[in-house]
Write a protein that holds these residues in place. Structure first.
Motif, PDB file in Angstrom:
ATOM      1  N   PHE A 105       0.818  -1.214   0.000  1.00  0.00           N
ATOM      2  CA  PHE A 105       0.000   0.000   0.000  1.00  0.00           C
ATOM      3  C   PHE A 105       0.853   1.266   0.000  1.00  0.00           C
ATOM      4  N   PRO A 184      -2.225   4.646  -5.065  1.00  0.00           N
ATOM      5  CA  PRO A 184      -3.259   4.385  -4.042  1.00  0.00           C
ATOM      6  C   PRO A 184      -3.104   5.280  -2.819  1.00  0.00           C
ATOM      7  N   HIS A 185      -1.848   5.508  -2.402  1.00  0.00           N
ATOM      8  CA  HIS A 185      -1.616   6.357  -1.237  1.00  0.00           C
ATOM      9  C   HIS A 185      -2.014   7.797  -1.535  1.00  0.00           C
ATOM     10  N   SER A 187      -4.242   8.799  -3.711  1.00  0.00           N
ATOM     11  CA  SER A 187      -5.699   8.838  -3.778  1.00  0.00           C
ATOM     12  C   SER A 187      -6.310   8.900  -2.390  1.00  0.00           C
ATOM     13  N   TYR A 188      -5.739   8.131  -1.466  1.00  0.00           N
ATOM     14  CA  TYR A 188      -6.227   8.134  -0.086  1.00  0.00           C
ATOM     15  C   TYR A 188      -6.050   9.514   0.550  1.00  0.00           C
TER      16      TYR A 188
END
Length: 208
Positions: A105, A184-185, A187-188
């Motif tokens: 992640f 992904p990071h 986007s988070y």
């Protein structure tokens, strides 16, 4: 040639696919969404073939899925964040157990750097994630913000940087920064309210 499937049968197969795919999901939110899609499709299938038991069963399942999704996404979960010592045995065990998932992640996370600030995130009284960072005065640079996959689609992050931000203020923190080197990071961080820091191309900032 084999028999061609009737449209009604195709609807039944589609409903089954939704249910099976949902059961393979690690995310609670996605599991519920696929289960809801399956139950609604089975409702249509049951109506088309005139099966009252199938209609009643999947109507109940659909209602339950909607209820759980509203509860999951509506902020009514018991969420918490507890400041712990960075060398806490529980924290170290948690990080070790989930090391591979953390690396997938947030591949830029360097576990050789000892944090000066650590939080354990909880949901309904159970550990759901961790936050590690370096605190210098009133500023905190987040080195790791990790939530277990099952809860990643729910509202823990938005709660932490929103109503739950009192845990930072109680530690004298009024400014948080983070660096995103994976999609992904990034986007988070966007979802929970971080914005680009003009002083650094890869750094994001979240003023409390």
């Amino acid at each position: 040639m084999g028999d061609v499937l009737e449209p009604v049968e195709l609807i039944g197969y589609l409903a089954s696919i939704f249910v099976v795919v949902g059961l393979s999901m690690a995310s609670i939110v996605r599991l519920r969404m696929f289960s809801l899609a399956g139950s609604v499709t089975f409702l249509v299938y049951g109506a088309l073939i005139g099966s009252v038991p199938l209609i009643l069963t999947n109507l109940c399942i659909a209602v339950l899925n909607i209820w759980f999704l509203v509860k999951e996404l509506g902020g009514r979960r018991d969420l918490g964040a507890v400041i712990v010592p960075p060398d806490s045995p529980f924290l170290l065990d948690f990080l070790g157990h989930h090391h591979d998932e953390i690396c997938r992640f947030q591949p830029d996370y360097d576990d050789s750097i000892e944090p000066s600030f650590a939080l354990v995130l909880t949901r309904d009284g159970l550990p759901a994630g961790v936050l590690l960072g370096q605190q210098i005065g009133s500023r905190l640079h987040v080195e790791l913000d990790f939530v277990l996959r099952a809860y990643r689609d729910s509202s823990i992050g938005r709660w932490l940087y929103g109503p739950g931000a009192t845990v930072f203020r109680s530690a004298g923190i009024d400014h948080i920064t983070a660096t995103a080197l994976s999609d992904p990071h990034r986007s988070y961080l966007d979802r929970v309210g971080f914005v680009d820091d003009p002083a650094s191309p890869n750094r994001l900032v979240h003023p409390l």
